[in-house]
Write a protein that holds these residues in place. Structure first.
Motif, PDB file in Angstrom:
ATOM      1  N   HIS A  69      99.559  28.457  31.080  1.00 27.32           N
ATOM      2  CA  HIS A  69      99.971  29.337  29.991  1.00 27.32           C
ATOM      3  C   HIS A  69      99.756  28.607  28.669  1.00 27.32           C
ATOM      4  N   TYR A  75      96.873  27.669  22.137  1.00 22.32           N
ATOM      5  CA  TYR A  75      96.580  29.115  22.081  1.00 22.32           C
ATOM      6  C   TYR A  75      95.674  29.449  20.883  1.00 22.32           C
ATOM      7  N   LEU A  85      89.431  36.235  25.594  1.00 20.01           N
ATOM      8  CA  LEU A  85      90.444  35.885  26.609  1.00 20.01           C
ATOM      9  C   LEU A  85      91.862  36.021  26.073  1.00 20.01           C
ATOM     10  N   ASP A  86      91.985  36.404  24.853  1.00 22.16           N
ATOM     11  CA  ASP A  86      93.314  36.509  24.241  1.00 22.16           C
ATOM     12  C   ASP A  86      94.061  37.726  24.802  1.00 22.16           C
ATOM     13  N   ARG A  87      95.253  37.454  25.339  1.00 21.22           N
ATOM     14  CA  ARG A  87      96.113  38.533  25.819  1.00 21.22           C
ATOM     15  C   ARG A  87      97.474  38.487  25.105  1.00 21.22           C
ATOM     16  N   GLY A  88      97.506  37.844  23.990  1.00 19.97           N
ATOM     17  CA  GLY A  88      98.770  37.638  23.300  1.00 19.97           C
ATOM     18  C   GLY A  88      99.350  36.288  23.666  1.00 19.97           C
ATOM     19  N   GLU A  89     100.065  35.661  22.744  1.00 26.02           N
ATOM     20  CA  GLU A  89     100.519  34.292  22.986  1.00 26.02           C
ATOM     21  C   GLU A  89     101.484  34.208  24.163  1.00 26.02           C
ATOM     22  N   ASN A  91     101.296  35.974  26.861  1.00 26.17           N
ATOM     23  CA  ASN A  91     100.703  36.398  28.137  1.00 26.17           C
ATOM     24  C   ASN A  91      99.279  35.883  28.314  1.00 26.17           C
ATOM     25  N   THR A  92      98.911  34.783  27.670  1.00 29.16           N
ATOM     26  CA  THR A  92      97.545  34.249  27.747  1.00 29.16           C
ATOM     27  C   THR A  92      97.539  33.010  28.632  1.00 29.16           C
ATOM     28  N   TYR A  93      96.701  33.045  29.656  1.00 30.99           N
ATOM     29  CA  TYR A  93      96.536  31.924  30.583  1.00 30.99           C
ATOM     30  C   TYR A  93      95.075  31.504  30.559  1.00 30.99           C
ATOM     31  N   SER A 135      88.354  30.911  31.990  1.00 32.72           N
ATOM     32  CA  SER A 135      88.934  32.096  32.610  1.00 32.72           C
ATOM     33  C   SER A 135      90.112  31.738  33.520  1.00 32.72           C
TER      34      SER A 135
END
Length: 1369
Positions: A69, A75, A85-89, A91-93, A135
């Motif tokens: 994470h 991030y 690849l950004d899913r929000g700070e 929810n980003t892995y 990824s």
């Protein structure tokens, strides 16, 4: 070299590897391929298997673990490098550490430098590598195939991944590839993908080959070997357990990026292009009713003219049949119903026009009669004064300027092409001088080379090691040329005159731009001989010069090849050599199978006033010597062609000098003919007395003096001469002068001195009879040529001026010097003295009777009666009407232009060069689109109106040029233009390392070169929408840094190079003292052009394109109304004339025809009919001449135009004398008057014009110069033969039908003269009856006349004979 090319070179060194793509490979790990799992993480250290890479090859550590994470700085770094690849700070892995992201960013930065013109392409490119590296589902897409123990700088040893497989769906791969395949490099006009697809280039590149290149560790960028597997949906089921091909969303090139990047521009993305109509098709042939329009019009005109003529004949016959019988038998009626009678003419019947005609003739005859008597009375004085005048004029020859520069000769200083050339040369410097060899080896057999890296490759016979070494040896001999220069007062060499793009101020030999195939080896024998064993995919083979050459021909911008040889592809002077400059005669970019090698030495093109210009000429002379010596070497293995920049001018001058004897022989033949033909040969004893050798020589001298006087006068004035003037004007003046000489001398020989008439009086009377006709022709021709000087072509203008004054001077000298010469010769002849032996006399007296010679009786008894027979006349009219209509059709099909091969003599080495040039060169000449002052490049709208990358206008300057390349067969643009604006914007891009600022020190805030690593601040911030544009302040601040920044690995966008037509931006952008851009240029390439028609069409299309660009850019706010974009090619000044030469020719010939009509009408007393018939005949001669030009393959150009203007002048000689003779004749019918004119004047014209020109023209057939053979032999022969045919065949027949009526004023004058003569005869008879025989015997003896018993009869006969002679004129 353009800057995008540098970016390309630095970012990717193309690799051509043959990959094996197994569907199933055993994994080195036993861990399952599951979502949310990493297969490697963190950096282990440097890949020990790689050396000499462009960036540090850091490899990750094998680490099967869950995705991490990301938060905080980690991030932020991911969002910066891999925003997809950004899913929000929260929810980003990801599976990558910060160091990995930094390394990835470094690698992507270099790639983006190539692709950043298209944001969606950059996003897709980064997308793939972000998936592989970061990824969170990395283990599903990656299969590790090779690991090694790697010890880092801290001494920690871990397992590092040095090879893995990456599985990608074909859908994602295809869309990514499609978004990038059309991204261009503005500097070269090529595609960025061509440098990222190895040996396949842009044409053969596919998604698989594109990814293969990216995954090859030998490309200098990939830190390890990546084996990309593109998997279709159908094949997904056969993959290893857990492997799922990545099938993310790839953007289309016409889509915006998630981060706000704009759609790619049309030049980089076909889907973004609007619907643009192609260039207009060339005008289709003129058609009427489905057939050739000109042919149909000519046929219709033919039938109309024939119908009109037949109608005229029918009406004439009908009117003749309606006349009373007693009038039909009247001698005064002819078949044409001309009302000519023998009845006495009452003064009231004479019209005003007839009175004017008689008065004009009488006035001129009186003036010339008195003038001739004066000149004949004081011959020595006249000759002395004439010699002084001619000498005074001729002294101007000391200041003569002979124009040999083709630009000065054929391009007017105020012409558009000339002004554009001056503007370009003033701001950017003249185009460099080219010295070139094109070498072939047709007898050598090729071979197939099985390359370790590139597979089977075809090599032609000439692309062989021994020939490359031989070429290098020749190149070295030429490069090492040394000679003593008087202008420099020292030994000079190539470095003193060469074009040195990287070191122009103080060049060394290795800085000189020499383009050839050995330059791919830096002209090093050791590099050519280098060999090394190399292992690839488990196969070990030897790689040598062939592998290096294959690579460099396809990637000329690379500093290092992909072989273990590790050689650079750049030339020793630091710039690339593009393959079309090194090899020729190849198909589909199969460079190694080329048929020719090309070697080019480029020299600076100094102004002619610069001393270094002579040094360059001297170097080129030495260059030609070495090449010609090499060509004679029996050990030489090449068949080749060559040229120096000076070759064209040298060959023209050489052939001119070699053909001077031909011209001298031609003049000698003419002189011999004149000397023989002018003699009157009554008996063998008087042969030397009656010959006219000295008179003929005098006539030639008069012609020569008139030419010298004309040339001397214009030399005083400062109007330069040319070779065309030296070759054409003497012939023209000789034709005019010889005709007048023959008319005058033959008239004198046919005349008998009257009782009581002195010799001087007789000469004056004869001159009074013929001089009006001579004046008519000479004045018409002189005015004709003076009006021809209104031409805009310098060569035509100067020729017209020289010819006009020469013809005028010739007439003046004939009226003075030649009359005096004839007077002296007549005095000698009267004293029975031999011509060359003046002290020797003969006893046989000269017979006191006219000497008609042979030609006059023949014309009178045979030729004229046959020609003017009623059947012959109809045939002649029909034949010449057909000739005119046929020639009219052919005239519309004449080829316009002059191929430069014709300027060369037969056997010239330049002919072979042109043949090789057209056969083997694959690109045409460069064409620059030049902008003038008045456009603001610093504004956003200004930049968008020029550039072609993302955010630019769809119809910008460079985009319109790109559209033109889509239709090369119509636009003649083969390669699109470079763009300094695009490269400047890319250079400013913060994603690259080009434009940075010093953070501290004395240079804080100033530009920091990319080679200095400690400059963290970028010049500009990353724009949110991906469209970077500097503001006005930034534009002006950083532009000088961009123009002076040399490209390197870190910044391939710097500008300092120039490569054979690809312009350096430091010279392509010209600013004034305030920093305003006052000129710039954008360079494209024409398609190969092989003849003058293609060069002319290319010029026209380029101007149309430039005009369209100009109109578009003028709509930008702030643009000046007079702002202009124009195309410049070095050949434009030569071919511009062909855009307007048809109109120019019509204008000049029309101006020449005007005085022939006006002067004829005026001198014949406003005789409109005579003037009109004169004009019609001359027009027919000109039209028929152009028609025969088409049949005989003579192109219409400026040289032909000069000859056509000359044709008008010579035609006046054939026509005007005959017309005046007919108009002044008093024979009762048109036919009889035509017979009299044909016999009396036709014989003189034939002897004086036709027979004078023909021998001299025929001699020119032996000239070596093709130009002389074509335009001086063929064309002059055509002009003379057609002039003779129309003047001696057609015109008499035309006059017999449509000639002017009988001049009643002349008949009335003759009636009065005859009445007066009868009255005097009666008076004399009365006197003779009242005087003694002795008195009547004494008077005649005192007067030296015949006995009085013979006087009345002789006087009567003489009067009648004279009357007939006057009528003949």
């Amino acid at each position: 070299m353009g800057d995008d090319g540098w970016k390309l070179a630095q970012s990717y060194n193309p690799v051509w590897l043959v990959y094996r793509h197994e569907t199933h490979v055993c994994s080195l790990t036993s861990h399952p391929h599951e979502p949310g799992q990493c297969i490697f993480y963190e950096e282990c250290g440097r890949n020990p298997t790689l050396n000499g890479t462009l960036i540090e090859p850091m490899v990750p550590c094998l680490n099967y673990s869950p995705a991490r994470h990301l938060s905080g700085e980690h991030y932020k770094q991911l969002v910066k490098v891999c925003p997809m690849l950004d899913r929000g700070e929260s929810n980003t892995y990801a599976c990558c550490s910060i160091p990995q992201l930094i390394s990835l960013q470094t690698s992507l930065t270099l790639s983006k430098a190539v692709l950043n013109r298209c944001p969606s392409c950059v996003d897709n490119f980064a997308h793939l590598h972000c998936i592989n590296t970061c990824s969170p589902d990395q283990s599903q897409y990656i299969n590790v195939t090779k690991i090694m123990n790697i010890t880092n700088d801290l001494g920690v040893t871990r397992e590092g991944v040095v090879a893995y497989q990456s599985y990608i769906s074909t859908r994602f791969a295809e869309r990514s590839f499609q978004s990038c395949k059309n991204v261009r490099i503005p500097a070269t006009g090529g595609f960025a993908i061509s440098t990222m697809c190895g040996r396949y280039g842009a044409k053969l590149c596919t998604p698989q080959r594109w990814y293969d290149f990216q995954g090859d560790s030998s490309n200098g960028l990939a830190p390890m070997d990546l084996d990309f597997h593109l998997v279709s949906d159908e094949a997904a089921g056969s993959l290893p357990n857990g492997i799922v091909p990545y099938n993310g969303t790839a953007l289309k090139c016409n889509e915006k990026t998630p981060t706000g990047g704009q759609e790619c521009s049309c030049q980089d993305c076909a889907e973004s292009c609007p619907v643009v109509p192609g260039p207009p098709e060339p005008p289709s042939p003129f058609k009427l009713l489905g057939v050739d329009g000109f042919l149909l019009i000519s046929i219709i005109l033919l039938f109309l003219l024939i119908l009109a003529f037949m109608f005229y004949l029918a009406v004439s016959c009908y009117l003749s049949s309606q006349r009373p019988k007693h009038l039909k038998k009247s001698k005064g009626k002819d078949l044409n119903s001309n009302d000519v009678t023998q009845r006495p003419i009452h003064p009231a019947e004479v019209t005003c026009t007839e009175k004017n005609s008689l008065a004009a003739d009488a006035l001129l005859s009186s003036i010339f009669r008195n003038w001739g008597k004066l000149m004949a009375t004081y011959p020595l004085t006249v000759l002395l004064i004439s010699a002084i005048v001619v000498a005074a004029f001729s002294t101007g020859l000391m200041h003569i300027e002979l124009t040999t520069d083709p630009v000065e000769l054929w391009s007017a200083p105020n012409s558009r092409a000339r002004q554009e050339k001056d503007f370009h040369d003033t701001h950017f410097g003249p185009f460099f001088r080219t010295n070139q060899l094109i070498l072939t080896a047709p007898s050598r057999k090729g071979h197939i080379y099985d390359s370790l890296l590139f597979g089977h490759q075809n090599f032609s016979g000439i692309v062989s090691k021994d020939l490359i070494l031989e070429l290098l040896e020749l190149q070295t001999r030429i490069r090492d040329i040394e000679f003593f220069s008087k202008d420099l007062n020292r030994t000079a060499s190539l470095k003193d005159v060469c074009f040195a793009p990287l070191n122009p101020t103080n060049p060394q030999i290795t800085d000189c731009a020499v383009n050839s195939l050995p330059q791919y080896f830096q002209n090093s024998i050791d590099n050519i001989n280098a060999k090394v064993n190399m292992t690839e995919l488990g196969v070990t083979k030897e790689v040598d010069w062939r592998d290096h050459l294959i690579y460099c021909l396809n990637s000329p911008l690379s500093f290092k090849d992909i072989t273990d040889l590790g050689l650079s592809c750049m030339a020793d002077y630091g710039a690339p050599v593009f393959p079309f400059l090194a090899v020729g005669g190849y198909n589909n970019e199969d460079f190694t199978y080329a048929e020719a090698l090309i070697m080019t030495f480029s020299l600076n093109n100094f102004p002619r006033t610069d001393p270094r210009f002579k040094v360059a000429l001297q170097w080129e002379t030495e260059f030609l010597k070495i090449v010609q010596e090499y060509q004679k070497d029996p050990k030489m293995n090449f068949t080749f062609a060559y040229m120096a920049e000076r070759s064209l001018e040298d060959e023209i001058n050489r052939t001119t000098a070699e053909d001077i004897p031909i011209f001298m022989i031609s003049y000698a033949v003419i002189f011999v003919y004149i000397a023989v033909a002018l003699g009157e040969y009554s008996s063998c004893k008087r042969l030397l007395v009656d010959s006219k050798f000295l008179v003929g020589l005098g006539g030639i001298l008069v012609v020569g003096c008139s030419v010298l006087a004309s040339m001397g006068f214009y030399s005083w004035v400062g109007i330069p001469s040319s070779l065309v003037i030296l070759q054409v004007v003497p012939f023209l003046v000789l034709a005019v002068g010889a005709d007048n000489i023959f008319i005058f001398v033959l008239e004198y020989q046919r005349d008998v001195r009257r009782p009581g008439e002195e010799r001087e009086e007789q000469i004056g009377r004869v001159l009074g009879n013929v001089a009006p006709s001579m004046l008519l022709c000479s004045l018409s021709e002189s005015v004709c040529f003076f009006l021809g000087a209104l031409s805009t072509m310098p060569a035509v203008k100067s020729f017209a001026l020289y010819a006009a004054l020469a013809v005028l001077m010739d007439f003046v000298l004939q009226m003075t010097s030649f009359v005096a010469l004839l007077s002296l010769d007549a005095r000698r002849q009267d004293r029975n003295r031999c011509e060359l032996l003046c002290c020797v006399t003969v006893s046989k007296e000269r017979p006191n009777k006219p000497n008609e010679g042979i030609l006059l009786p023949f014309m009178r008894k045979f030729y004229a009666p046959v020609l003017l027979h009623h059947v012959t006349r109809v045939i002649v009219m029909l034949l010449f009407i057909f000739m005119f209509c046929a020639s009219l059709f052919l005239m519309f099909n004449v080829t316009v232009g002059l191929d430069q091969e014709l300027a060369m003599p037969q056997g010239s080495y330049m002919l072979t060069y042109f043949e090789y040039l057209y056969k083997y060169f694959e690109v045409g000449v460069p064409v620059y689109f030049v902008t003038k002052k008045g456009f603001d490049f610093t504004t956003v709208v200004g930049m968008n109106a020029v550039c072609s990358s993302v955010g630019c206008d769809q119809f910008s300057l460079t985009q319109k040029i790109q559209y033109a390349t889509d239709y090369p067969e119509l636009s003649y643009i083969g390669i699109s233009s470079n763009s300094w604006v695009d490269d400047y914007i890319d250079w400013l891009n913060p994603g690259s390392k080009c434009c940075r600022l010093y953070a501290f020190g004395p240079n804080q805030g100033k530009f920091c070169p990319a080679t200095f690593l400690k400059c963290p601040f970028k010049c500009m911030k990353t724009p949110s929408d991906g469209v970077l544009r500097p503001n006005v302040e930034q534009f002006n601040k950083f532009l000088p840094d961009f123009l002076g920044n040399r490209p390197d690995l870190q910044c391939p966008k710097g500008d300092c190079l120039f490569q054979q037509g690809l312009g350096a931006y430091d010279t392509a952008v010209v600013r004034d003292e305030s920093g305003e851009i006052i000129a710039s240029r954008f360079m494209a390439y024409h398609t190969p052009l092989t003849n003058s028609q293609e060069f002319t069409a290319a010029l026209l299309r380029a101007r149309e394109l430039a005009d369209d660009i100009t109109q578009g850019m003028r709509k930008i706010p702030g643009t000046a109304e007079d702002f202009e974009v124009f195309p410049y090619t070095v050949t434009n000044v030569f071919y511009e004339q062909y855009l307007t030469i048809v109109q120019e020719g019509l204008f000049n010939i029309s101006l020449c025809l005007l005085p022939t009509f006006v002067v004829c009408c005026l001198l014949l007393g406003l005789d409109l009919i005579s003037g009109l018939l004169n004009l019609i005949t001359i027009v027919m001669i000109v039209v028929d001449t152009v028609g025969v030009m088409t049949l005989w393959g003579i192109d219409y150009n400026a040289v032909a135009l000069i000859n056509l203007v000359t044709a008008v002048g010579i035609s006046v000689e054939f026509v005007s004398h005959m017309t005046r003779s007919f108009a002044m004749s008093t024979k009762p019918t048109h036919v009889e008057r035509a017979k009299e004119a044909t016999a009396n004047m036709g014989s003189a014209v034939f002897a004086g014009v036709a027979m004078t020109n023909l021998p001299g023209i025929l001699v020119l057939a032996f000239a070596k110069a093709q130009l002389i053979q074509m335009f001086f032999f063929r064309l002059n022969l055509v002009i003379t033969l057609l002039g003779m045919a129309h003047g001696l065949v057609f015109l008499p027949v035309l006059l017999s039908y449509f000639g002017p009526g009988l001049n009643k004023a002349v008949i009335l004058q003759q009636q009065k003269a005859k009445a007066k003569e009868l009255q005097m005869t009666d008076h004399m008879r009365h006197v003779y009856d009242n005087i003694s025989f002795e008195g009547s015997e004494t008077k005649p003896e005192q007067n030296g006349t015949s006995p009085p018993s013979q006087t009345p009869a002789n006087h009567q006969g003489e009067k009648e004979d004279n009357t007939e002679r006057v009528d003949s004129f």
